[in-house]
Design an enzyme around this catalytic site. Structure first.
Site, PDB file in Angstrom:
ATOM      1  N   GLN A 100       0.837  -1.204   0.000  1.00  0.00           N
ATOM      2  CA  GLN A 100       0.000   0.000   0.000  1.00  0.00           C
ATOM      3  C   GLN A 100       0.873   1.256   0.000  1.00  0.00           C
ATOM      4  O   GLN A 100       1.829   1.355   0.770  1.00  0.00           O
ATOM      5  CB  GLN A 100      -0.939   0.029   1.214  1.00  0.00           C
ATOM      6  CG  GLN A 100      -2.032   1.084   1.016  1.00  0.00           C
ATOM      7  CD  GLN A 100      -2.910   1.311   2.221  1.00  0.00           C
ATOM      8  OE1 GLN A 100      -2.423   1.655   3.285  1.00  0.00           O
ATOM      9  NE2 GLN A 100      -4.217   1.148   2.059  1.00  0.00           N
ATOM     10  N   TYR A 170      -6.040  10.981   3.890  1.00  0.00           N
ATOM     11  CA  TYR A 170      -4.663  11.306   3.490  1.00  0.00           C
ATOM     12  C   TYR A 170      -4.645  12.060   2.154  1.00  0.00           C
ATOM     13  O   TYR A 170      -5.694  12.402   1.627  1.00  0.00           O
ATOM     14  CB  TYR A 170      -3.809  10.031   3.486  1.00  0.00           C
ATOM     15  CG  TYR A 170      -3.753   9.447   4.883  1.00  0.00           C
ATOM     16  CD1 TYR A 170      -3.151  10.153   5.923  1.00  0.00           C
ATOM     17  CD2 TYR A 170      -4.368   8.240   5.189  1.00  0.00           C
ATOM     18  CE1 TYR A 170      -3.135   9.669   7.224  1.00  0.00           C
ATOM     19  CE2 TYR A 170      -4.364   7.737   6.490  1.00  0.00           C
ATOM     20  CZ  TYR A 170      -3.739   8.459   7.500  1.00  0.00           C
ATOM     21  OH  TYR A 170      -3.740   7.999   8.795  1.00  0.00           O
ATOM     22  N   ARG A 222      -7.903   2.335  -2.742  1.00  0.00           N
ATOM     23  CA  ARG A 222      -8.715   2.353  -1.515  1.00  0.00           C
ATOM     24  C   ARG A 222      -9.359   3.725  -1.369  1.00  0.00           C
ATOM     25  O   ARG A 222      -8.693   4.757  -1.418  1.00  0.00           O
ATOM     26  CB  ARG A 222      -7.854   2.049  -0.289  1.00  0.00           C
ATOM     27  CG  ARG A 222      -8.705   1.790   0.948  1.00  0.00           C
ATOM     28  CD  ARG A 222      -7.897   1.229   2.088  1.00  0.00           C
ATOM     29  NE  ARG A 222      -8.667   0.206   2.775  1.00  0.00           N
ATOM     30  CZ  ARG A 222      -8.729   0.055   4.086  1.00  0.00           C
ATOM     31  NH1 ARG A 222      -8.038   0.842   4.877  1.00  0.00           N
ATOM     32  NH2 ARG A 222      -9.447  -0.891   4.625  1.00  0.00           N
ATOM     33  N   GLY A 316      -9.367  -6.730   9.437  1.00  0.00           N
ATOM     34  CA  GLY A 316      -8.261  -6.026  10.064  1.00  0.00           C
ATOM     35  C   GLY A 316      -7.993  -6.510  11.472  1.00  0.00           C
ATOM     36  O   GLY A 316      -7.269  -7.469  11.711  1.00  0.00           O
ATOM     37  N   ARG A 317      -8.659  -5.853  12.441  1.00  0.00           N
ATOM     38  CA  ARG A 317      -8.330  -6.094  13.848  1.00  0.00           C
ATOM     39  C   ARG A 317      -8.541  -7.532  14.292  1.00  0.00           C
ATOM     40  O   ARG A 317      -7.820  -8.023  15.171  1.00  0.00           O
ATOM     41  CB  ARG A 317      -9.131  -5.124  14.725  1.00  0.00           C
ATOM     42  CG  ARG A 317      -8.562  -3.708  14.641  1.00  0.00           C
ATOM     43  CD  ARG A 317      -9.541  -2.694  15.129  1.00  0.00           C
ATOM     44  NE  ARG A 317     -10.737  -2.682  14.278  1.00  0.00           N
ATOM     45  CZ  ARG A 317     -11.783  -1.903  14.499  1.00  0.00           C
ATOM     46  NH1 ARG A 317     -11.786  -1.106  15.534  1.00  0.00           N
ATOM     47  NH2 ARG A 317     -12.817  -1.914  13.678  1.00  0.00           N
TER      48      ARG A 317
HETATM   49  C1  LIG Z   1      -3.904  -0.559  13.917  1.00  0.00           C
HETATM   50  C2  LIG Z   1      -4.533  -0.153  12.618  1.00  0.00           C
HETATM   51  C3  LIG Z   1      -3.739   0.388  11.609  1.00  0.00           C
HETATM   52  C4  LIG Z   1      -4.320   0.740  10.375  1.00  0.00           C
HETATM   53  N1  LIG Z   1      -3.512   1.184   9.341  1.00  0.00           N
HETATM   54  C5  LIG Z   1      -4.032   1.359   8.111  1.00  0.00           C
HETATM   55  C6  LIG Z   1      -3.200   1.603   6.994  1.00  0.00           C
HETATM   56  O1  LIG Z   1      -1.964   1.633   7.068  1.00  0.00           O
HETATM   57  N2  LIG Z   1      -3.788   1.792   5.785  1.00  0.00           N
HETATM   58  C7  LIG Z   1      -5.156   1.752   5.632  1.00  0.00           C
HETATM   59  O2  LIG Z   1      -5.641   1.916   4.515  1.00  0.00           O
HETATM   60  N3  LIG Z   1      -5.960   1.479   6.676  1.00  0.00           N
HETATM   61  C8  LIG Z   1      -5.445   1.255   7.893  1.00  0.00           C
HETATM   62  N4  LIG Z   1      -6.265   0.881   8.936  1.00  0.00           N
HETATM   63  C9  LIG Z   1      -7.697   0.635   8.685  1.00  0.00           C
HETATM   64  C10 LIG Z   1      -7.937  -0.872   8.433  1.00  0.00           C
HETATM   65  O3  LIG Z   1      -7.391  -1.275   7.188  1.00  0.00           O
HETATM   66  C11 LIG Z   1      -9.427  -1.226   8.422  1.00  0.00           C
HETATM   67  O4  LIG Z   1     -10.085  -0.502   7.422  1.00  0.00           O
HETATM   68  C12 LIG Z   1     -10.112  -0.937   9.764  1.00  0.00           C
HETATM   69  O5  LIG Z   1      -9.350  -1.430  10.847  1.00  0.00           O
HETATM   70  C13 LIG Z   1     -11.517  -1.568   9.814  1.00  0.00           C
HETATM   71  O6  LIG Z   1     -11.443  -2.969   9.652  1.00  0.00           O
HETATM   72  P1  LIG Z   1     -11.563  -3.962  10.940  1.00  0.00           P
HETATM   73  O7  LIG Z   1     -12.853  -3.595  11.630  1.00  0.00           O
HETATM   74  O8  LIG Z   1     -11.610  -5.332  10.320  1.00  0.00           O
HETATM   75  O9  LIG Z   1     -10.377  -3.738  11.804  1.00  0.00           O
HETATM   76  C14 LIG Z   1      -5.708   0.564  10.171  1.00  0.00           C
HETATM   77  C15 LIG Z   1      -6.491   0.034  11.202  1.00  0.00           C
HETATM   78  C16 LIG Z   1      -5.913  -0.337  12.413  1.00  0.00           C
HETATM   79  C17 LIG Z   1      -6.779  -0.958  13.467  1.00  0.00           C
END
Ligand SMILES: Cc1cc2nc3c(=O)[nH]c(=O)nc-3n(C[C@H](O)[C@H](O)[C@H](O)COP(=O)(O)O)c2cc1C
Length: 366
Positions: A100, A170, A222, A316-317
């Site tokens: 990314q 961003y 994205r 993600g999480r």
């Molecule tokens: C710790 C953390 C870091 C993240 N870093 C990024 C990132 O570098 N780039 C991005 O597009 N989204 C980032 N996100 C957003 C996640 O890709 C995702 O959209 C968000 O956590 C919701 O999904 P989830 O409910 O499955 O965690 C981040 C989320 C978390 C929790």
């Protein structure tokens, strides 16, 4: 309904072993000078064993595009060895590996960047409290080239593709949004002008991939399709409709919708109760695969997301907390739910222990 556990053909020459994706997540685990660390590689190695595709944490394409401490860099050829190592690690479980790429723009901190830039000189008053200066015309052209160069680097490093991070406030989004782009040149004003920079970046990446002859190289985008109501004038779903149509016409590899909740409807306009996913899928009309994300925590959530119509679903999480999450939910086994996720913008993520080293995700993420 699309199937989570079956192989998915993303494009010619790119078949994913299943339709579940590890969402991009910054780890703050690198060194202060942009180097990947063994800790971060170990963190990935544990989590890429089951998914069909993994999207890396975001990497900045120029020095002052840095958004986080401990973030690895993709803006120079001297980064190639570490990018190669990352690609090998992300592919180690048989997943396709996507790098990314982003520029944080004004959403960064003064401790990380002396020269903070944005589409316009509009202060960030929500979280970062920065006073950016507007990028010059010449700098915009250079940045477009830098995104293309970083994509070329991703190819050389062995990634299967790149994802342009046009979401979460961003720089690419700062150009698209009327809240952050009030330029009066060809890069701002009308929606057509606000789309010009992100689309020029997409076109530059398409060109560099074409020149390489790599027809199987993946180009994803994205997008945050709508800004929160507090952003006024903010990016609307009507704006997103037009932008998504442009992406679909360019025939990129996929569109990744960044939503807090995969089935959410409009946050700006509560009268619009249709899930955002349905609206976007109608525009796309099958021309691009669409990835959904946001609060998928159980096997049922995963099925619901596919029922909604997404082609691919990112997690993600849940994968941070439970590295073999997909394998467990596929077998109907219980998954740890130690993460304290909230549905507000402030999301609390767990600390993760790897090789007895604690990765401290900050409490607030964007
Ligand atoms: C710790 C953390 C870091 C993240 N870093 C990024 C990132 O570098 N780039 C991005 O597009 N989204 C980032 N996100 C957003 C996640 O890709 C995702 O959209 C968000 O956590 C919701 O999904 P989830 O409910 O499955 O965690 C981040 C989320 C978390 C929790």
């Amino acid at each position: 309904m699309k199937k989570p556990y079956e192989a998915f053909q993303l494009q010619d020459g790119v078949v994913l072993k299943n339709a579940v994706v590890m969402a991009p997540m910054t780890t703050w685990a690198g060194s202060s000078d942009g180097q990947l660390t063994a800790t971060e590689l170990a963190y990935y190695r544990e989590r890429v064993k089951d998914v069909g595709m993994v999207i890396s944490a975001t990497a900045h394409v120029v020095e002052n595009g840095r958004g986080f401490s401990g973030q690895f860099y993709a803006g120079d050829d001297h980064c190639l060895p570490q990018l190669k190592e990352l690609a090998i690690t992300l592919k180690s479980g048989g997943a396709r590996a996507i790098l990314q790429l982003f520029h944080a723009g004004r959403s960064t901190s003064t401790e990380l960047n002396e020269d903070i830039v944005g589409a316009s000189a509009i202060p960030e008053t929500f979280a970062y409290h920065t006073n950016p200066r507007a990028l010059t015309e010449g700098e915009i052209q250079t940045l477009i080239d830098e995104f293309a160069r970083a994509s070329r680097r991703a190819m050389e490093a062995g990634f299967d593709g790149i994802e342009l991070h046009g979401a979460n406030g961003y720089l690419l989004q700062q150009f698209l949004s009327p809240a952050t782009n009030q330029r009066d040149d060809q890069w701002g004003g009308s929606l057509e002008n606000r789309m010009r920079f992100p689309l020029a970046v997409v076109d530059a990446v398409i060109d560099v991939v074409k020149q390489s002859g790599r027809e199987d190289f993946v180009i994803g985008y994205r997008l945050t399709p709508e800004e929160v109501p507090q952003m006024e004038p903010g990016l609307t779903l009507e704006d997103a409709d037009v932008f998504v149509e442009q992406l679909a016409q360019r025939n990129i590899s996929y569109l990744h919708l960044s939503l807090q909740q995969f089935d959410q409807s409009s946050r700006r306009n509560p009268q619009q109760t249709e899930p955002v996913a349905h609206r976007i899928l109608k525009i796309v009309e099958g021309r691009l695969p669409v990835i959904g994300v946001g609060m998928v925590k159980s096997g049922d959530d995963l099925n619901h997301a596919f029922e909604l119509g997404y082609d691919l679903v990112a997690v993600g999480r849940a994968l941070v907390t439970e590295p073999r999450w997909l394998s467990l939910v596929q077998q109907g086994l219980p998954v740890r739910s130690t993460m304290k996720a909230t549905d507000s913008l402030e999301r609390t993520v767990p600390q993760v222990m790897i090789d007895n080293i604690r990765i401290n995700f900050p409490a607030t993420i964007e």
